[in-house]
Structures are given as structure tokens and as C-alpha cells.
Write a protein that holds these residues in place. Sequence first.
Motif, PDB file in Angstrom:
ATOM      1  N   MET A   1      21.485   6.390  -2.823  1.00 46.00           N
ATOM      2  CA  MET A   1      20.414   6.797  -1.912  1.00 46.00           C
ATOM      3  C   MET A   1      19.093   6.154  -2.337  1.00 46.00           C
ATOM      4  O   MET A   1      18.677   6.276  -3.480  1.00 46.00           O
ATOM      5  N   LYS A   2      18.438   5.473  -1.402  1.00 49.06           N
ATOM      6  CA  LYS A   2      17.147   4.846  -1.730  1.00 49.06           C
ATOM      7  C   LYS A   2      16.069   5.903  -1.906  1.00 49.06           C
ATOM      8  O   LYS A   2      16.112   6.961  -1.278  1.00 49.06           O
ATOM      9  N   ARG A   3      15.087   5.570  -2.751  1.00 54.59           N
ATOM     10  CA  ARG A   3      14.014   6.515  -3.061  1.00 54.59           C
ATOM     11  C   ARG A   3      12.702   6.034  -2.450  1.00 54.59           C
ATOM     12  O   ARG A   3      12.398   4.837  -2.464  1.00 54.59           O
ATOM     13  N   VAL A   4      11.911   6.986  -1.938  1.00 53.12           N
ATOM     14  CA  VAL A   4      10.602   6.669  -1.376  1.00 53.12           C
ATOM     15  C   VAL A   4       9.575   7.629  -1.965  1.00 53.12           C
ATOM     16  O   VAL A   4       9.864   8.801  -2.200  1.00 53.12           O
ATOM     17  N   ALA A   5       8.370   7.120  -2.248  1.00 59.62           N
ATOM     18  CA  ALA A   5       7.279   7.934  -2.796  1.00 59.62           C
ATOM     19  C   ALA A   5       6.037   7.754  -1.934  1.00 59.62           C
ATOM     20  O   ALA A   5       5.824   6.679  -1.353  1.00 59.62           O
ATOM     21  N   PHE A   6       5.232   8.795  -1.860  1.00 56.74           N
ATOM     22  CA  PHE A   6       4.040   8.779  -1.002  1.00 56.74           C
ATOM     23  C   PHE A   6       2.786   9.127  -1.792  1.00 56.74           C
ATOM     24  O   PHE A   6       2.834   9.929  -2.722  1.00 56.74           O
ATOM     25  N   TYR A   7       1.667   8.527  -1.377  1.00 56.64           N
ATOM     26  CA  TYR A   7       0.370   8.914  -1.929  1.00 56.64           C
ATOM     27  C   TYR A   7      -0.608   8.969  -0.758  1.00 56.64           C
ATOM     28  O   TYR A   7      -0.712   8.020   0.027  1.00 56.64           O
ATOM     29  N   THR A   8      -1.312  10.105  -0.642  1.00 59.97           N
ATOM     30  CA  THR A   8      -2.238  10.295   0.472  1.00 59.97           C
ATOM     31  C   THR A   8      -3.666  10.421  -0.005  1.00 59.97           C
ATOM     32  O   THR A   8      -3.963  11.237  -0.874  1.00 59.97           O
ATOM     33  N   LEU A   9      -4.555   9.639   0.585  1.00 61.50           N
ATOM     34  CA  LEU A   9      -5.992   9.754   0.318  1.00 61.50           C
ATOM     35  C   LEU A   9      -6.655  10.317   1.575  1.00 61.50           C
ATOM     36  O   LEU A   9      -6.178  10.107   2.690  1.00 61.50           O
ATOM     37  N   GLY A  10      -7.769  11.029   1.373  1.00 59.81           N
ATOM     38  CA  GLY A  10      -8.561  11.435   2.526  1.00 59.81           C
ATOM     39  C   GLY A  10      -8.240  12.790   3.119  1.00 59.81           C
ATOM     40  O   GLY A  10      -7.851  13.721   2.418  1.00 59.81           O
ATOM     41  N   CYS A  11      -8.372  12.866   4.439  1.00 62.94           N
ATOM     42  CA  CYS A  11      -8.483  14.135   5.165  1.00 62.94           C
ATOM     43  C   CYS A  11      -7.151  14.830   5.448  1.00 62.94           C
ATOM     44  O   CYS A  11      -6.074  14.313   5.156  1.00 62.94           O
ATOM     45  N   LYS A  12      -7.261  15.999   6.085  1.00 56.46           N
ATOM     46  CA  LYS A  12      -6.090  16.797   6.456  1.00 56.46           C
ATOM     47  C   LYS A  12      -5.227  16.062   7.476  1.00 56.46           C
ATOM     48  O   LYS A  12      -4.010  16.244   7.517  1.00 56.46           O
ATOM     49  N   VAL A  13      -5.854  15.248   8.323  1.00 61.17           N
ATOM     50  CA  VAL A  13      -5.085  14.478   9.303  1.00 61.17           C
ATOM     51  C   VAL A  13      -4.170  13.498   8.576  1.00 61.17           C
ATOM     52  O   VAL A  13      -2.994  13.347   8.916  1.00 61.17           O
ATOM     53  N   ASN A  14      -4.701  12.838   7.556  1.00 61.23           N
ATOM     54  CA  ASN A  14      -3.873  11.927   6.759  1.00 61.23           C
ATOM     55  C   ASN A  14      -2.714  12.672   6.100  1.00 61.23           C
ATOM     56  O   ASN A  14      -1.587  12.171   6.043  1.00 61.23           O
ATOM     57  N   GLN A  15      -2.987  13.873   5.598  1.00 62.20           N
ATOM     58  CA  GLN A  15      -1.932  14.665   4.957  1.00 62.20           C
ATOM     59  C   GLN A  15      -0.838  15.021   5.963  1.00 62.20           C
ATOM     60  O   GLN A  15       0.354  14.949   5.655  1.00 62.20           O
ATOM     61  N   TYR A  16      -1.263  15.376   7.170  1.00 65.01           N
ATOM     62  CA  TYR A  16      -0.304  15.679   8.235  1.00 65.01           C
ATOM     63  C   TYR A  16       0.553  14.449   8.547  1.00 65.01           C
ATOM     64  O   TYR A  16       1.779  14.537   8.663  1.00 65.01           O
ATOM     65  N   GLU A  17      -0.101  13.308   8.670  1.00 64.12           N
ATOM     66  CA  GLU A  17       0.627  12.082   9.023  1.00 64.12           C
ATOM     67  C   GLU A  17       1.606  11.663   7.923  1.00 64.12           C
ATOM     68  O   GLU A  17       2.706  11.173   8.211  1.00 64.12           O
ATOM     69  N   THR A  18       1.213  11.873   6.668  1.00 70.10           N
ATOM     70  CA  THR A  18       2.137  11.577   5.559  1.00 70.10           C
ATOM     71  C   THR A  18       3.364  12.484   5.628  1.00 70.10           C
ATOM     72  O   THR A  18       4.490  12.030   5.414  1.00 70.10           O
ATOM     73  N   GLU A  19       3.149  13.771   5.940  1.00 64.28           N
ATOM     74  CA  GLU A  19       4.273  14.699   6.100  1.00 64.28           C
ATOM     75  C   GLU A  19       5.240  14.186   7.178  1.00 64.28           C
ATOM     76  O   GLU A  19       6.460  14.203   7.006  1.00 64.28           O
ATOM     77  N   ALA A  20       4.663  13.729   8.304  1.00 67.87           N
ATOM     78  CA  ALA A  20       5.483  13.242   9.415  1.00 67.87           C
ATOM     79  C   ALA A  20       6.267  11.990   9.020  1.00 67.87           C
ATOM     80  O   ALA A  20       7.450  11.856   9.326  1.00 67.87           O
ATOM     81  N   ILE A  21       5.595  11.064   8.330  1.00 66.70           N
ATOM     82  CA  ILE A  21       6.254   9.824   7.900  1.00 66.70           C
ATOM     83  C   ILE A  21       7.349  10.129   6.882  1.00 66.70           C
ATOM     84  O   ILE A  21       8.434   9.533   6.919  1.00 66.70           O
ATOM     85  N   SER A  22       7.084  11.082   5.980  1.00 66.90           N
ATOM     86  CA  SER A  22       8.091  11.424   4.969  1.00 66.90           C
ATOM     87  C   SER A  22       9.339  12.007   5.626  1.00 66.90           C
ATOM     88  O   SER A  22      10.466  11.756   5.182  1.00 66.90           O
ATOM     89  N   GLU A  23       9.149  12.782   6.711  1.00 66.96           N
ATOM     90  CA  GLU A  23      10.307  13.310   7.446  1.00 66.96           C
ATOM     91  C   GLU A  23      11.141  12.183   8.051  1.00 66.96           C
ATOM     92  O   GLU A  23      12.369  12.242   8.077  1.00 66.96           O
ATOM     93  N   MET A  24      10.452  11.141   8.560  1.00 68.49           N
ATOM     94  CA  MET A  24      11.171   9.977   9.114  1.00 68.49           C
ATOM     95  C   MET A  24      12.063   9.344   8.061  1.00 68.49           C
ATOM     96  O   MET A  24      13.221   8.993   8.320  1.00 68.49           O
ATOM     97  N   PHE A  25      11.517   9.190   6.859  1.00 69.78           N
ATOM     98  CA  PHE A  25      12.288   8.585   5.771  1.00 69.78           C
ATOM     99  C   PHE A  25      13.470   9.473   5.372  1.00 69.78           C
ATOM    100  O   PHE A  25      14.566   8.972   5.125  1.00 69.78           O
ATOM    101  N   GLU A  26      13.230  10.786   5.325  1.00 61.58           N
ATOM    102  CA  GLU A  26      14.328  11.706   4.979  1.00 61.58           C
ATOM    103  C   GLU A  26      15.454  11.615   6.000  1.00 61.58           C
ATOM    104  O   GLU A  26      16.634  11.569   5.631  1.00 61.58           O
ATOM    105  N   LYS A  27      15.084  11.568   7.287  1.00 62.47           N
ATOM    106  CA  LYS A  27      16.091  11.472   8.348  1.00 62.47           C
ATOM    107  C   LYS A  27      16.829  10.132   8.302  1.00 62.47           C
ATOM    108  O   LYS A  27      17.953  10.016   8.785  1.00 62.47           O
ATOM    109  N   ALA A  28      16.170   9.107   7.714  1.00 65.80           N
ATOM    110  CA  ALA A  28      16.805   7.783   7.587  1.00 65.80           C
ATOM    111  C   ALA A  28      17.648   7.691   6.308  1.00 65.80           C
ATOM    112  O   ALA A  28      18.183   6.622   5.991  1.00 65.80           O
TER     113      ALA A  28
END
Length: 434
Positions: A1-28
Motif C-alpha cells: 500500500m502506497k503512503r501519503v503525507a499531508f502538511y497544511t498551512l494557513g486557514c480553516k478553509v485550507n484545513q478543510y480542503e486537506t481533509e477532502a484531498i486526504s479522503e480522495m487518497f484513502e479511497k484510491a
Amino acid sequence: MKRVAFYTLGCKVNQYETEAISEMFEKAGYRIVDFEQEADVYVINTCTVTNLSDRKSRQMIRRAKRNNEDSIVIVVGCYAQTAPQEVSEIEGVNMVVGTRDRSRIIEYLEELESFGGRRNYVEDIMKTREFEELGVDVYKERTRAFIKIQEGCNQFCTYCIIPYARGPVRSRSEENILKEVAGLAQSGYKEIVLTGIHVASYGKDIKTTSLVEIMKKVHEVEGIERIRLGSIEPTTVTEEFVEAIKGMEKLCPQFHISLQSGCDSTLKRMNRKYTTKEYLRSVRLLRDNLKDVAITTDVMVGFPGETDEEFNETYRFLEEVFFSNMHVFKYSRRKGTPAASYPNQVSPQKKEERSRKLIELASNMTLKYNRGFIGKTLPVLFEQEVKGKEGFMEGLTPNYIRVECRGNKDIEGEILDVQLKETENDFIIGEIVR
């Protein structure tokens, strides 16, 4: 299984978007690991509000490559959008995406893995007119869920790069917002925070809805016990707005109303669309109609041309309004914004001095506001264990007072009545009412 890591800078919107992108990777089929661990793919969601944000973004890009020199580094977000060429030339960057087409990130990654090279997918955000769906099913935290309802900003404040990073206002459909809220309620989330780049603009582009309308509909969703608003403008708080929200029992009585300066001449140079008189009127409307309401804000020091007298005007205005919490930040010169070329730039020393004075004022106001609730019993949504304080949990009251009290991790995500006992720094020590 490939591994992915995330780092978020900035606002709550960025945090939300990182959550969404991380879900995409999990589903993949990817496994999410900590950013400091070795991963096959690193995704850095960048911020560009200040020069410091840009620098921090570059540092994280380099750190990712040090963790695994054979990894693929993907840079998304505001810094990537406003300086795509600069970002793509940073050693170690494999792919630049920006603030649109994040929903296609897996597809882009597969292209990169097949054909190699460096990829720059950034396009002109100012031509974008559609809201990009990046929904979240499950948050890593099980207490409060942020829901992005709006994208972009049409305000063009003279110091701000964000309209150029995020593009024009785009509102999310009511249907998709309510679907996400209902799903999160079923997953056990009790508090929803409606957020966006300029939440007050929600509905301005589609005309069939408005901020008040979507708040009403979210209020009807079963299972949600609290609704909180992201940052709004003083111009949002009209008599009609207050009348509409008075009956919303789930709406938290805490409003983050952006100020930036308490001096009218400074506000005018900033291209803010209100005066201090209008701001004060909005605050009074809320206080006259809502019990225990908390007003929080952002204040900038050292905007070009800010004299000692203008700063003193701001200081006096802040005292007059009386905020329960205040975020103070120093003006940062942003290339590409009108204010960057304004004369009479304020020295770093003067900014530091003014910042220190306002931080002290903010601290005193928070303490005074909190003391007004000693002896009262308020519901607290417990979020997490207190770091370095074994056997203590912390959470927030509806009016955004941080409370710490004795408790075990099993109360995380629960809303419990707490008697507020004593103030300590910027929080209150309480006792759960059994």
C-alpha cells in the motif's frame, strides 16, 4: 500500500480542503502517514497571506524531500496559485496544482507516474465561475466539522492577495451543503462551522439563496446541536439578519467580525467597505438581541501610512467595542497588491511595538470577558485532552470560552454542563455538573 503525507498551512478553509484531498487518497488505496514519516507522496497545502507563509511553504517542500528523496511532492493552495512558476522551480517539486482542480489530483498523479517530468496544472483562477466540490465524509477530529460553503472573494482590500489566489465568489449549492451536513450528523458530529474565503458573500453569485437561508436549512438538520459561523463582515449584520437568527437556538452566540483597523482613514486606504460607526452599530445590534454574545475580531497594525494618532484611534475604538478575543497581526507587504507600493511604509520596530500593545489589550479583554461568567453553568463541547495536563479535558462553550476540567477521554465529542469556577490565562477552569 502506497503512503501519503499531508502538511497544511494557513486557514480553516485550507484545513478543510486537506481533509477532502486526504479522503480522495484513502479511497484510491493510499495509507495516510504522519508528515515526518517516510511517504511515497507528500502533499503540501500552501498559504500566501504573508511573506512568512511563503517561506514556511518552501521549508516544508524541502523537508518532504529530505524525508524521502524518491518521493513525489505535490504543492497545492494559494502560494502555488499565485506563484506557480516560482514553486515549480523549487528543487524537489514534482507537481503544482493551485486552488482549482484539486478534485483531479489522483488523475494528475497517475499521469505523472506514467510519464514522469514536472507538471504544472495551474490555470487562471480569475476565469473560474464554478464551485469545486471537495466534500468531507469523516474528519480526523470527532468534535467540530468545518463545512466549506463558499469560495473566492470580490472585496479587493488593498493589502490582500487572496482574491488573486482564490478568484471570484462562487457559492456551493444548498443541496451539496445539506447532504454533507446530514452525513456528518450521522457520523456523530455535534457542531458544524460554516466557513469559506468570504462567507458573507454566500449566495451573491447564484441569487437563489443567501447566508441566512442556508443557516436556516442547516439548523433543521437532525443531530446537529451547534452551528457556528466563520468570519463575517460588519455589513452582514443588519436588522434583518439579526431578526432572522434570533430564533436559531443552535446558532452559537459568537461572531467573528473582521475589523482590521479602528481608524476610518486607515480603513479607507485599506478599501474596507465600512466605517467604525457602522461597525459599532453592528456589534450593538447583536448585543441588544442575543444573550451572552461574544464578539471576536482581527486587527492589523502597521498598515502603510498608519501614524501614531491613527494607531491610538484604533486602540481607543477597540476598548470601546470590547472584544472577547482578538487576533492581532502585523501588516506584511505583498507583491501584486496596491498597498505594497504605498508610501510611508511602517518600520518593523514600530509594528512590533504596536502589536505588543494590542496583544496585551486583547489578553486583558479576554480575561475581563471570561470573569463575567464565573459561577455560571454553560454547556461545553469537549474536544481533546489538555496537553501536559493528565486527567484534564478541554472544550468550548457556545460563546467560545475555552474551558478545562477534570475528565477522561471518553467525554470527547460530548456536550456536558460545566460550572465555571476560575479564570486562568485565556481560559476558565470548570467542573462537570453530574
